[in-house]
Design an enzyme around this catalytic site. Structure first.
Site: not given
Ligand SMILES: Cc1cc2nc3c(=O)[nH]c(=O)nc-3n(C[C@H](O)[C@H](O)[C@H](O)COP(=O)(O)OP(=O)(O)OC[C@H]3O[C@@H](n4cnc5c(N)ncnc54)[C@H](O)[C@@H]3O)c2cc1C
Length: 509
Positions: A18, A81, A192, A353
């Site tokens: 994200a 896909k 953070v 995503i």
């Molecule tokens: C089991 C599972 C399967 C999935 N499969 C799919 C799929 O097939 N297709 C799909 O579209 N989506 C899927 N998703 C969802 C997808 O993984 C997420 O939407 C996507 O990876 C985005 O994650 P994110 O970036 O929001 O969070 P994260 O990947 O968790 O990133 C969080 C970020 O914040 C940072 N952060 C957190 N706290 C701090 C702090 N205190 N200080 C500094 N940095 C910090 C971390 O270091 C990291 O960089 C799945 C999710 C799960 C749980």
């Protein structure tokens, strides 16, 4: 117009999928010379490390950013896909395919599936009905393990072939990072530990890092994952919990060796207390078990997952916990949450995503200035709520429309009450196979039809308007479409050949 109200500093918190999608798109579209994009992430905390299957709108995201598809697929060990194969969902031993793209062709304004319903009723009476997926070119290609991107001027039915991607999540974030930094975004490594807020407005003013540095901004994009460090831990926005409809709250993910060349589809296999995904990449198979902790403990889930792997595991299983639901306001004050920070509906239809992408597009369309017009915020929140609820209803359909009752888990989901919006949809479909959608909805009529019929929800009847069409002529048209689909797919290379021929995947051996 650039003036004293123009936002100077956008801070993205989080460097998962994200965060880097947001940083890449914002750097590209806010290149006005005054608005800077800074991304803060902590390698020590890491990312969720999953999220490897997508849906077709990601093609548009790549196009918006000017990303070449082959370059992106090479960099992320990606594959194509064509849809999702569902195994054991309607009942044990059954399988169906939810393809991208339509089934057949509508005739005289009548949806194809209505024509199919009439034909299928008569075929059933005669002892056998072909499945509707036989008219979807994406489904037929997937079953034959064939793929090629349709040329812009491809004849029917090849031009109906729709695709998305599977990719390695870590490589995707790294790819987008290179892109975002190239477009001017600045990355700050650091954890953070505190958030400074403006005494008057309560807006977030700066992120304080463990080493004492501060990163100040005017607009903050919270991509910090499930915890929602800004949107929830700081602003206490609130969360709508959907576990009474979507009881799965745990996942285990483990990659394993590929048993053979990658297939162009995801597989979702229903298990006694949840379901298992299978995502073929160029270099490995992604596997995961999504389950309800109320019925299954983590050790038993791990044993079940490991016992079904088709190749050597390549890492220890990663355990994840979540609560299905959505943040009550995706945008609160000067914080816009995206990705897992904004909510999560289990990944059965690979929608997360896409929700990130949709949030980014809407944020760009409603990009605020320093005055933060509440109308812009409210419009964003309405849009995201509707999107999340549409996805929620579609996912719940897969559980509610099961005929399984072999475990307490399946019994509970089959007999639960569903949201009123979904109840209405299911009732309309059960009657005469009708599907009505709002224009902004993500899932199209063929998607609702594929899953509804696939789960065994056979409508009692078809629309009366179908009877105005000559049955013999329609039957001939259906036969022609069916044959054309099979013939078109026979001209395609295998998926692996196409990947190699396009220079996306290394030659065999
Ligand atoms: C089991 C599972 C399967 C999935 N499969 C799919 C799929 O097939 N297709 C799909 O579209 N989506 C899927 N998703 C969802 C997808 O993984 C997420 O939407 C996507 O990876 C985005 O994650 P994110 O970036 O929001 O969070 P994260 O990947 O968790 O990133 C969080 C970020 O914040 C940072 N952060 C957190 N706290 C701090 C702090 N205190 N200080 C500094 N940095 C910090 C971390 O270091 C990291 O960089 C799945 C999710 C799960 C749980």
């Amino acid at each position: 117009m650039i003036n004293e109200h123009t936002i100077r500093d956008v801070v993205v918190l989080g460097g998962g999928t994200a965060g880097w999608m947001a940083a890449a798109a914002l750097s590209r579209f806010l290149g006005n010379g005054v608005t800077r994009v800074t991304l803060v992430e902590s390698e020590e905390i890491g990312t969720v490390g999953v999220g490897e299957a997508t849906i077709p709108p990601l093609i548009t995201f790549n196009q918006m950013l000017g990303i070449d598809e082959n370059t992106f697929l090479r960099a992320t060990a990606g594959t194509f896909k064509l849809g999702i194969e569902f195994v054991d969902w309607g009942a044990l031993g059954e399988r169906y395919f939810h393809p991208f793209g339509p089934h057949g062709r509508d005739l005289q304004g009548i949806h194809f599936h209505q024509l199919w319903l009439r034909a299928a009723r008569h075929a059933r009476e005669a002892g056998g009905a072909p499945t509707i997926a036989d008219w979807a070119v994406s489904a037929v290609a997937a079953a034959a393990n064939r793929f090629a991107r349709p040329a812009p001027d491809a004849p029917a039915p090849l031009r109906d072939l729709r695709y998305a991607f599977h990719f390695d999540a870590a490589r995707y974030a790294a790819f987008l990072r290179r892109y975002a930094e190239g477009a001017g975004a600045t990355r700050v490594e650091g954890r953070v530990v505190a958030v400074r807020r403006d005494g008057g407005s309560g807006h977030v003013a700066a992120l304080r890092l463990a080493d004492g540095r501060e990163v100040a901004g005017e607009l903050f994009v919270d991509c910090s994952g499930f915890r929602g460090l800004l949107i929830e831990e700081t602003l206490a926005t609130g969360y709508e919990d959907w576990r009474h409809w979507l009881p799965c709250d745990r996942a285990l993910a483990v990659p394993c060796a590929l048993p053979r060349d990658p297939e162009p589809y995801t597989r979702a296999t229903a298990r006694p207390f949840g379901w298992q995904w299978r995502i073929p990449l160029q270099h490995r198979l992604g596997n995961g078990y999504v389950y309800a902790s109320r019925y299954l403990d983590d050790e038993a889930a791990e044993a079940a997952l490991l016992s079904t792997l088709e190749g050597e595991p390549q890492a220890a299983p990663r355990r994840l916990s979540f609560v299905a639901g959505r943040r009550l306001s995706a945008w609160n004050a000067n914080v816009v949450s995206l990705g897992l920070a904004s909510g999560f509906v289990e990944p059965l239809e690979s929608t997360s995503i896409h929700l990130v992408q949709a949030g980014i597009a809407k944020l760009i369309a409603l990009f605020p200035d320093r005055r933060f017009d509440p109308e812009e915020r409210d419009e964003f929140n309405r849009h995201m709520r509707d999107l999340f609820e549409d996805v929620r209803d579609f996912i719940i359909l897969h559980y509610k429309a099961t005929r399984r009752g072999d475990t307490p888990f399946w019994d509970a989901v089959r007999t639960m009450n569903v949201p009123e919006t979904l109840r209405r949809r299911m009732a309309l479909f059960a009657g005469k196979g009708r599907v009505f959608r709002d224009t902004a909805e993500l899932f199209t009529t063929p998607s609702w039809v594929a899953v509804g019929l696939g789960q065994g929800l056979m409508p009692a009847d078809y629309e009366p308007a179908v009877d105005a069409l000559d049955e013999v002529k329609v039957a001939a048209a259906l036969r022609q479409m069916h044959a054309a689909c099979a013939a078109a797919v026979a001209t395609l290379p295998t998926h692996a050949d196409y990947l190699r021929r396009s220079g996306i995947m290394a030659p065999a051996g």
